[in-house]
Design an enzyme around this catalytic site. Structure first.
Site, PDB file in Angstrom:
ATOM      1  N   LEU A   1       0.501 -24.929  85.577  1.00 39.88           N
ATOM      2  CA  LEU A   1      -0.029 -25.804  86.332  1.00 39.88           C
ATOM      3  C   LEU A   1       0.792 -26.109  87.430  1.00 39.88           C
ATOM      4  CD1 LEU A   1      -1.021 -28.080  83.460  1.00 39.88           C
ATOM      5  CD2 LEU A   1      -2.655 -26.867  84.647  1.00 39.88           C
TER       6      LEU A   1
ATOM      7  N   PHE B   1      12.129 -30.299  87.357  1.00 41.11           N
ATOM      8  CA  PHE B   1      12.599 -30.103  86.188  1.00 41.11           C
ATOM      9  C   PHE B   1      12.190 -28.996  85.189  1.00 41.11           C
ATOM     10  CE2 PHE B   1      12.496 -34.602  86.827  1.00 41.11           C
ATOM     11  CZ  PHE B   1      13.883 -35.058  87.060  1.00 41.11           C
TER      12      PHE B   1
ATOM     13  N   ASP C   1      11.149 -42.750  88.780  1.00 40.69           N
ATOM     14  CA  ASP C   1      10.665 -41.479  89.702  1.00 40.69           C
ATOM     15  C   ASP C   1       9.339 -41.861  90.265  1.00 40.69           C
ATOM     16  OD1 ASP C   1      11.260 -39.413  91.603  1.00 40.69           O
ATOM     17  OD2 ASP C   1      11.137 -37.949  90.014  1.00 40.69           O
TER      18      ASP C   1
END
Ligand SMILES: *[C@@H]1O[C@H](CO)[C@@H](O)[C@H](O)[C@H]1NC(C)=O
Ligand SMILES: *[C@@H]1O[C@H](CO)[C@@H](O)[C@H](O)[C@H]1NC(C)=O
Ligand SMILES: *[C@@H]1O[C@H](CO)[C@@H](O)[C@H](O)[C@H]1NC(C)=O
Ligand SMILES: *[C@@H]1O[C@H](CO)[C@@H](O)[C@H](O)[C@H]1NC(C)=O
Ligand SMILES: *[C@@H]1O[C@H](CO)[C@@H](O)[C@H](O)[C@H]1NC(C)=O
Ligand SMILES: *[C@@H]1O[C@H](CO)[C@@H](O)[C@H](O)[C@H]1NC(C)=O
Ligand SMILES: *[C@@H]1O[C@H](CO)[C@@H](O)[C@H](O)[C@H]1NC(C)=O
Ligand SMILES: *[C@@H]1O[C@H](CO)[C@@H](O)[C@H](O)[C@H]1NC(C)=O
Ligand SMILES: *[C@@H]1O[C@H](CO)[C@@H](O)[C@H](O)[C@H]1NC(C)=O
Ligand SMILES: *[C@@H]1O[C@H](CO)[C@@H](O)[C@H](O)[C@H]1NC(C)=O
Length: 673
Positions: free
Chosen positions: A347, A352, A467
């Site tokens: 996706l 990260f 974030d």
């Protein structure tokens, strides 16, 4: 007399070429490695009969051998070489993973992993441009993780085990005029030629005693000098075993910087492949021995298959995790749900790790998204998992439900519900989707405000997001905004030196005090303010490509306001279809939330009330304290740390870092968190 002079001149010339070719080293030929001065590690060693052994039939091991003197090149054009070696891969129990001819910027590959990593990469160096490795792999195991084509292939690897070119092992037989297969793992000696020049890397294979085929098996265009900016290349071999083992040998090796001066190996002088066959027994016992062997092989194969499956699905589980039972998924289930983390289900790739789509794990849940995060820090893991699980218990209609996690060595997998309409930034910035109407944007803004307010006040304890940005806002099937990726930023915090405070987040969304005081609800509000401006103006908080005040969105919006055209800052794609009061209100609220002074920012509870107009915005002007000031982690009472400086420096020069979550550490001078 003239002839005498000529002779002296010739001797002098020969002498000169000798010296210059010595400088051009390494050129060498080893018919057996008795005389070779090699660096070796792991299982690699030179056997008494002269064979270079890379692995010895033990499992999960590797061996490396390098020529100590590196190949040095002065200009990219001058880099060319030709090499010819003879290797033999003798199957042990069940196979083995294969060997690689390696060009590496360093001889020290001891941190690499065995098994499918072939002793040249590990989970963190795999795929990284800082590996500086080019390899020709003779791969005898099928590893779908690296898109292998079969368990008997030759591949060219550049900084990654996902080969840039690969093909089943074979050679063209000039006599029969057909391509013939070569079984790499046969125990028979195999000749390999690798030639590089003019940006082409050629690889050829042939059995012993067959001459080099006229056409290469693989011919790949690559610029090797680009991969070795240090202009220094160590040449060598790597071999690796896993639960499948083999004995891997190099019998002879010849190398030259120029194709024409490559010396041929003398196949009659090469040492023999050490034998691993069963010794001859008397006929009477032969049958019994054979039967016993067969039984043992059968058991080994079964055991091997069992261990292989165990390894494939291996996880890390500790005592303290028991209480998180329902949130803990097995790797096998995730592997199955994502079809082995197949690239068709990819996706996205984030700062990260990669995110994969997967089938529903149970009938009560829908489709899932699995994020694979590689990590090294084991300490702090317990606290992090506890936080993840407690966040999984948070329930709000505008948050992406976090279902659970799974841990493996060096890797953490986070499972959340799949959001069919992707992340908001695609609709804001990418041309492939129609831009959202103002109505839709305001609904999403309110959704996110409500989720964040819940995290700050409604949850059992205060939870920070850390974030907030458009790419972390997901859209569900009805296009409701859902806050995702919470706590992820916290993850990169772990393992940091306790003497430093970490500022984690994305540039442009990070409050100025973040690097000194750490994260707080105020820094989340700052991020939310930047998000408000981002959504309303349809651009990122920092655009390195723009000049002056336009570069930083906060300053730009404030500037527009000063010039009495606040609405001029809005996304031009909204055209006329919006409410001027609402847009102005949201822009002002964005400026209030991004106030450089943390104490002046509203709480999320107040923000929600401003947005539903049950509370009037405070009376501010573009000249009010703290409004419209922006600095990259700036207005910091302490001098910016060198890393912060480098971060901003690299930010100005590269536009590839637009939306990446960063971690910066700055030393705190006598300050608590
Ligand atoms: C991978 O290798 C690098 C050096 O090559 C090392 O710094 C790093 O710690 C290794 N990572 C793991 C997970 O083993
Ligand atoms: C690595 O290098 C390749 C080839 O030079 C380039 O296409 C790719 O973008 C680089 N990847 C990263 C993460 O820098
Ligand atoms: C590689 O193979 C191609 C095609 O056969 C050939 O033209 C080229 O000269 C070869 N390069 C080297 C360095 O051998
Ligand atoms: C290969 O890369 C080097 C350094 O990056 C560059 O100077 C050279 O022009 C490149 N060669 C080709 C053929 O692209
Ligand atoms: C994967 O899941 C499907 C059903 O969803 C099941 O039929 C299959 O056996 C599973 N495979 C493994 C290896 O567990
Ligand atoms: C959003 O998701 C729904 C449900 O999966 C789907 O029907 C719709 O086409 C999606 N819209 C867009 C623009 O992708
Ligand atoms: C606005 O939001 C607050 C806080 O959620 C709520 O208490 C209030 O009833 C809302 N007012 C309106 C007019 O919707
Ligand atoms: C802000 O200050 C400038 C000069 O410092 C002044 O011209 C302007 O009128 C002030 N704007 C507002 C809204 O107070
Ligand atoms: C900052 O960058 C400079 C040059 O780019 C480099 O020499 C220095 O080591 C970097 N400092 C840190 C702390 O990374
Ligand atoms: C970063 O932003 C610039 C300017 O908006 C754009 O040209 C570039 O493609 C972006 N890069 C990435 C990696 O999104």
């Amino acid at each position: 007399m003239a002839q005498g002079l000529h002779l002296i001149w010739m001797i002098f010339c020969v002498h000169l070429t000798c010296i210059s070719s010595q400088q051009e080293e390494p050129n060498f030929i080893f018919n057996g490695f008795h005389q070779a001065d090699l660096y070796t590690d792991g299982l690699a060693k030179i056997l008494p009969k002269g064979q270079l052994q890379l692995t010895d039939g033990s499992g999960q091991r590797m061996g490396h051998a390098f020529i100590k003197k590196p190949l040095v090149f002065t200009s990219p054009e001058s880099l060319s070489f030709s090499t010819h070696f003879v290797c033999a891969l003798v199957p042990g129990a069940n196979g083995g993973h294969g060997i690689a001819f390696v060009l590496s910027a360093s001889m020290d590959l001891t941190q690499a992993d065995a098994t499918q990593y072939l002793g040249i990469f590990n989970i963190s160096t795999q795929g990284s441009n800082s590996s500086h490795i080019v390899a020709v792999e003779l791969d005898t195991a099928l590893s779908s993780e690296f898109d292998d084509i079969n368990n008997n292939h030759v591949g060219i690897d550049v900084n990654s085990l996902i080969s840039v070119a690969s093909t089943p092992a074979s050679y063209f037989s000039e006599i029969e005029g057909i391509n013939k297969d070569i079984k790499l793992l046969s125990g028979d000696p195999i000749q390999v030629w690798v030639d590089y020049g003019g940006s082409l890397l050629n690889v050829s294979l042939a059995p012993l005693k067959i001459k080099k085929p006229s056409q290469p098996l693989l011919s790949q265009s690559i610029n090797i000098s680009e991969i070795f900016p240090g202009r220094k290349i160590f040449l060598g071999f790597s071999g690796a075993t896993g639960t499948l083992v083999s004995y891997q040998y190099i019998l002879g090796w010849s190398f030259s910087r120029r194709k024409v001066s490559l010396q041929s190996l003398d196949v009659t002088k090469l040492p023999k492949v050490p034998s691993h066959g069963a010794k001859k027994k008397r006929p009477s016992t032969l049958l019994i021995v054979l039967l016993i062997l067969l039984a043992i092989i059968g058991l080994l194969a079964l055991g091997g298959a069992y261990v292989y499956r165990r390894r494939m699905y291996a996880e890390v589980r500790e005592e303290w995790e028991k209480e998180y039972g329902p949130h803990r998924f097995s790797y096998k289930a995730l592997y199955n749900a994502t079809k082995g983390f197949h690239k068709d289900g990819l996706l996205g790739k984030g700062g990260f790790g990669n995110v994969y789509k997967g089938k529903a794990l149970s009938s009560s849940n829908g489709e899932i998204a699995v994020k694979r995060v590689s990590h090294d820090a084991e300490e702090g893991m317990k606290q992090f998992v506890a936080e993840i699980v407690s966040m999984g218990n948070l329930k709000h209609k505008n948050m992406v439900p976090l279902l659970g996690y799974c841990r493996r060595k060096g890797e953490l997998l986070l499972v959340s519900e799949y959001m069919p309409n992707g992340s908001l930034d695609r609709y804001l910035f990418h041309q492939d989707k129609p831009p959202f109407s103002w109505r839709r944007r305001l609904v999403i803004i309110k959704d996110i405000a409500s989720a964040l307010n819940y995290m700050h006040t409604g949850a059992p304890q205060v939870v920070l997001h850390r974030d907030i940005k458009a790419s972390n806002v997901m859209l569900d099937a009805e296009f409701n905004g859902r806050l995702g990726d919470f706590g992820m930023a916290r993850f990169h915090d772990h393992g940091a030196d306790p003497a430093t405070t970490s500022a984690v987040g994305t540039i442009g969304y990070m409050a100025p005090e973040l690097s000194t005081m750490g994260a707080s609800t105020e820094t989340d509000v700052y991020g939310f303010g930047a998000f408000l401006l981002e959504v309303t103006c349809g651009r990122r908080p920092v655009e390195p490509g723009l000049e002056g005040e336009r570069r930083f969105l906060v300053q730009w919006v404030c500037q527009c306001w000063r010039m009495a055209s606040l609405l001029g800052a809005r996304d031009a794609r909204l055209r006329g279809e919006f409410s001027a009061e609402e847009v102005e209100m949201v822009l002002k609220l964005g400026l209030i939330c991004t106030n450089a002074v943390a104490e002046m920012r509203p709480s999320m509870e107040e923000v929600v009330q401003y947005l539903n107009e049950s509370l009037k915005l405070p009376d501010i002007s573009p000249n009010s304290t703290g409004i419209g000031s922006f600095s990259l982690l700036g207005s910091n009472p302490f001098p910016a740390s060198p890393i912060t400086k480098n971060l901003s420096a690299s930010f100005y020069t590269s536009s590839s870092a637009n939306d990446t979550t960063f971690v910066t550490h700055s030393i705190v001078h006598g300050h608590g968190r």
